[in-house]
Design a protein around this motif. Structure first.
Motif, PDB file in Angstrom:
ATOM      1  N   THR A   1       0.854  -1.178   0.000  1.00  0.00           N
ATOM      2  CA  THR A   1       0.000   0.000   0.000  1.00  0.00           C
ATOM      3  C   THR A   1       0.891   1.229   0.000  1.00  0.00           C
ATOM      4  OG1 THR A   1      -1.869  -1.037   1.115  1.00  0.00           O
ATOM      5  CG2 THR A   1      -1.605   1.330   1.410  1.00  0.00           C
ATOM      6  N   MET A   2       0.525   2.193  -0.831  1.00  0.00           N
ATOM      7  CA  MET A   2       1.313   3.420  -0.944  1.00  0.00           C
ATOM      8  C   MET A   2       0.533   4.599  -0.386  1.00  0.00           C
ATOM      9  SD  MET A   2       4.043   2.303  -2.284  1.00  0.00           S
ATOM     10  CE  MET A   2       4.843   3.893  -2.562  1.00  0.00           C
ATOM     11  N   ALA A   3       1.269   5.540   0.156  1.00  0.00           N
ATOM     12  CA  ALA A   3       0.627   6.726   0.711  1.00  0.00           C
ATOM     13  C   ALA A   3       1.505   7.942   0.518  1.00  0.00           C
ATOM     14  CB  ALA A   3       0.335   6.531   2.193  1.00  0.00           C
ATOM     15  N   TRP A   4       0.882   9.089   0.615  1.00  0.00           N
ATOM     16  CA  TRP A   4       1.592  10.360   0.628  1.00  0.00           C
ATOM     17  C   TRP A   4       1.301  11.068   1.948  1.00  0.00           C
ATOM     18  CZ3 TRP A   4       5.023  12.004  -3.040  1.00  0.00           C
ATOM     19  CH2 TRP A   4       5.022  11.322  -4.268  1.00  0.00           C
ATOM     20  N   PHE A   5       2.355  11.640   2.511  1.00  0.00           N
ATOM     21  CA  PHE A   5       2.267  12.466   3.702  1.00  0.00           C
ATOM     22  C   PHE A   5       2.921  13.802   3.375  1.00  0.00           C
ATOM     23  CE2 PHE A   5       0.977   9.488   7.084  1.00  0.00           C
ATOM     24  CZ  PHE A   5       1.107   8.287   6.413  1.00  0.00           C
ATOM     25  N   ARG A   6       2.710  14.767   4.242  1.00  0.00           N
ATOM     26  CA  ARG A   6       3.385  16.047   4.054  1.00  0.00           C
ATOM     27  C   ARG A   6       3.686  16.664   5.409  1.00  0.00           C
ATOM     28  NH1 ARG A   6      -1.605  19.670   1.495  1.00  0.00           N
ATOM     29  NH2 ARG A   6      -2.850  19.860   3.412  1.00  0.00           N
ATOM     30  N   GLN A   7       4.681  17.516   5.413  1.00  0.00           N
ATOM     31  CA  GLN A   7       5.051  18.223   6.640  1.00  0.00           C
ATOM     32  C   GLN A   7       5.391  19.660   6.304  1.00  0.00           C
ATOM     33  OE1 GLN A   7       8.191  16.434   8.973  1.00  0.00           O
ATOM     34  NE2 GLN A   7       7.471  17.481  10.807  1.00  0.00           N
ATOM     35  N   ALA A   8       4.604  20.552   6.841  1.00  0.00           N
ATOM     36  CA  ALA A   8       4.828  21.976   6.658  1.00  0.00           C
ATOM     37  C   ALA A   8       5.758  22.485   7.753  1.00  0.00           C
ATOM     38  CB  ALA A   8       3.505  22.717   6.702  1.00  0.00           C
ATOM     39  N   PRO A   9       6.437  23.597   7.524  1.00  0.00           N
ATOM     40  CA  PRO A   9       7.355  24.142   8.539  1.00  0.00           C
ATOM     41  C   PRO A   9       6.640  24.387   9.861  1.00  0.00           C
ATOM     42  CG  PRO A   9       7.664  25.252   6.455  1.00  0.00           C
ATOM     43  CD  PRO A   9       6.453  24.389   6.290  1.00  0.00           C
ATOM     44  N   GLY A  10       7.222  23.876  10.920  1.00  0.00           N
ATOM     45  CA  GLY A  10       6.671  24.086  12.242  1.00  0.00           C
ATOM     46  C   GLY A  10       5.464  23.242  12.569  1.00  0.00           C
ATOM     47  N   LYS A  11       5.101  22.340  11.674  1.00  0.00           N
ATOM     48  CA  LYS A  11       3.928  21.500  11.907  1.00  0.00           C
ATOM     49  C   LYS A  11       4.312  20.027  11.886  1.00  0.00           C
ATOM     50  CE  LYS A  11       0.498  24.694  10.021  1.00  0.00           C
ATOM     51  NZ  LYS A  11      -0.658  24.827   9.093  1.00  0.00           N
ATOM     52  N   GLU A  12       3.421  19.210  12.429  1.00  0.00           N
ATOM     53  CA  GLU A  12       3.657  17.788  12.416  1.00  0.00           C
ATOM     54  C   GLU A  12       3.350  17.214  11.034  1.00  0.00           C
ATOM     55  OE1 GLU A  12       2.723  16.758  17.115  1.00  0.00           O
ATOM     56  OE2 GLU A  12       1.516  15.870  15.534  1.00  0.00           O
ATOM     57  N   ARG A  13       3.952  16.078  10.773  1.00  0.00           N
ATOM     58  CA  ARG A  13       3.664  15.374   9.528  1.00  0.00           C
ATOM     59  C   ARG A  13       2.198  14.947   9.514  1.00  0.00           C
ATOM     60  NH1 ARG A  13       7.157  10.272   9.118  1.00  0.00           N
ATOM     61  NH2 ARG A  13       5.701   9.643  10.759  1.00  0.00           N
ATOM     62  N   GLU A  14       1.565  15.088   8.355  1.00  0.00           N
ATOM     63  CA  GLU A  14       0.163  14.709   8.254  1.00  0.00           C
ATOM     64  C   GLU A  14      -0.089  13.832   7.043  1.00  0.00           C
ATOM     65  OE1 GLU A  14      -2.514  17.984   7.689  1.00  0.00           O
ATOM     66  OE2 GLU A  14      -1.436  18.762   5.949  1.00  0.00           O
ATOM     67  N   PHE A  15      -1.083  12.999   7.179  1.00  0.00           N
ATOM     68  CA  PHE A  15      -1.513  12.113   6.112  1.00  0.00           C
ATOM     69  C   PHE A  15      -2.172  12.918   5.004  1.00  0.00           C
ATOM     70  CE2 PHE A  15      -3.352   8.423   4.151  1.00  0.00           C
ATOM     71  CZ  PHE A  15      -4.626   8.800   3.760  1.00  0.00           C
ATOM     72  N   VAL A  16      -1.907  12.512   3.759  1.00  0.00           N
ATOM     73  CA  VAL A  16      -2.526  13.172   2.615  1.00  0.00           C
ATOM     74  C   VAL A  16      -3.440  12.209   1.867  1.00  0.00           C
ATOM     75  CG1 VAL A  16      -2.101  14.292   0.394  1.00  0.00           C
ATOM     76  CG2 VAL A  16      -0.607  14.786   2.348  1.00  0.00           C
ATOM     77  N   ALA A  17      -2.889  11.054   1.462  1.00  0.00           N
ATOM     78  CA  ALA A  17      -3.684  10.116   0.668  1.00  0.00           C
ATOM     79  C   ALA A  17      -3.040   8.734   0.718  1.00  0.00           C
ATOM     80  CB  ALA A  17      -3.782  10.583  -0.785  1.00  0.00           C
ATOM     81  N   ARG A  18      -3.847   7.692   0.469  1.00  0.00           N
ATOM     82  CA  ARG A  18      -3.304   6.342   0.391  1.00  0.00           C
ATOM     83  C   ARG A  18      -4.065   5.546  -0.645  1.00  0.00           C
ATOM     84  NH1 ARG A  18      -3.360   2.450   4.969  1.00  0.00           N
ATOM     85  NH2 ARG A  18      -4.304   0.897   3.611  1.00  0.00           N
ATOM     86  N   LEU A  19      -3.396   4.520  -1.150  1.00  0.00           N
ATOM     87  CA  LEU A  19      -3.954   3.692  -2.206  1.00  0.00           C
ATOM     88  C   LEU A  19      -3.487   2.264  -2.008  1.00  0.00           C
ATOM     89  CD1 LEU A  19      -5.381   3.409  -4.980  1.00  0.00           C
ATOM     90  CD2 LEU A  19      -3.220   4.073  -6.040  1.00  0.00           C
ATOM     91  N   GLY A  20      -4.408   1.340  -2.024  1.00  0.00           N
ATOM     92  CA  GLY A  20      -4.092  -0.058  -1.816  1.00  0.00           C
ATOM     93  C   GLY A  20      -3.271  -0.650  -2.952  1.00  0.00           C
TER      94      GLY A  20
END
Length: 123
Positions: free
Chosen positions: A33-52
């Motif tokens: 399963t693949m996913a994308w996450f992102r992390q903005a400056p000063g913020k925690e990493r967050e989930f963006v999308a996932r695909l089985g």
């Protein structure tokens, strides 16, 4: 082991589009399963999308739903994140990640990570 390399980031104006790619090597890409996450400056990493692994069911964070599309091409060992109608708040380092058995959105469920690609959206 699975090695992941992201590409496609850059600077774009608000309202524009970018397509991120995540090239995988190593073990059978199609089984993960693949996913994308992102992390903005000063913020925690967050989930963006996932695909089985089969490319069927997709999940998105509410903040990107309707604007971003995750996809994969198992023949090319590559996952993608098409990002449309970009906003300044989408500015972040974007990471792709892979999991064999994880079923959720928590980063801890993902075993392999890329180095990240910077996306900057100017307003």
């Amino acid at each position: 082991q699975v090695q992941l390399v992201e590409s496609g980031g850059g600077l774009v104006q608000a309202g524009g589009s970018l397509r991120l790619s995540c090239a995988a090597s190593g073990r059978a890409f199609s089984g993960y399963t693949m996913a994308w996450f992102r992390q903005a400056p000063g913020k925690e990493r967050e989930f963006v999308a996932r695909l089985g692994w089969s490319g069927g069911t997709t999940y998105y964070a509410d903040s990107v739903k309707g604007r971003f599309t995750i996809s994969r091409d198992n023949a090319k060992n590559t996952a993608y994140l098409q990002m449309n109608s970009l906003k300044s708040e989408d500015t972040a380092v974007y990471y792709c990640a892979a999991t064999k058995f994880g079923t959720g959105r928590a980063g801890s469920e993902y075993d392999y990570w890329g180095q990240g690609t910077q996306v900057t959206v100017s307003s």
